[in-house]
Write a protein that holds these residues in place. Structure first.
Motif: not given
Length: 150
Positions: A25, A37, A106, A112
């Motif tokens: 991200h 992403s 992630h 992000k």
């Protein structure tokens, strides 16, 4: 399993078993994909083969070392060998056929986009974990998934 760029000029082959996927991200991956992403996998060099199109690949590097390889015909991001490692970075969207891998990690969730909503599944890392940690997670998780498919 085969994969190729948008126009088909660059094509590659992957030997199974394939690892699970991660989503990064960070701002660079967001710019690269034009999305929230980048979804990809790391696969060992001995599981990866170019079928055609090596002469169609161009590369871009930032001053920090971030690298993006792409087809110079259609502009599609394509796999590349990651620095001095024995892993190829492979964008998941290029793979043809049914991919049984799932997103299990992630990366760079601290940076992000504010509009990005990360799903409940997957381990979250504030930044980039070591390649050893990430590789172990991607491969161990896939072994668990495959054992449930049998």
């Amino acid at each position: 399993m085969n994969g190729k760029c948008l126009c088909g000029a660059v094509e590659f082959q992957l030997d199974e078993p394939l690892p699970c996927l991660y989503q990064c991200h960070c701002s660079l991956c967001r710019k690269l994909t034009g999305s929230s992403s980048d979804t990809a996998m790391f696969i060992s060099r001995d599981q990866f083969r170019w079928v055609r199109g090596l002469d169609k690949i161009s590369s871009y590097r930032t001053n920090t070392g971030y690298r993006s390889d792409f087809c110079n015909c259609c502009g599609c991001t394509v796999p590349h060998l990651m620095g001095k490692t024995s892993y190829f970075w492979v964008p998941a969207g290029l793979i043809d056929g049914e991919l049984h891998s799932q997103v299990v990690a992630h990366l760079h969730v601290e940076s992000k986009a504010p509009w990005d909503i990360i799903g409940e599944r997957g381990v979250r890392f504030a930044e980039m974990p070591s390649m050893e940690v990430l590789s172990r997670l991607l491969h161990e998780s896939n072994e668990k998934i495959e054992s449930n498919l049998v």
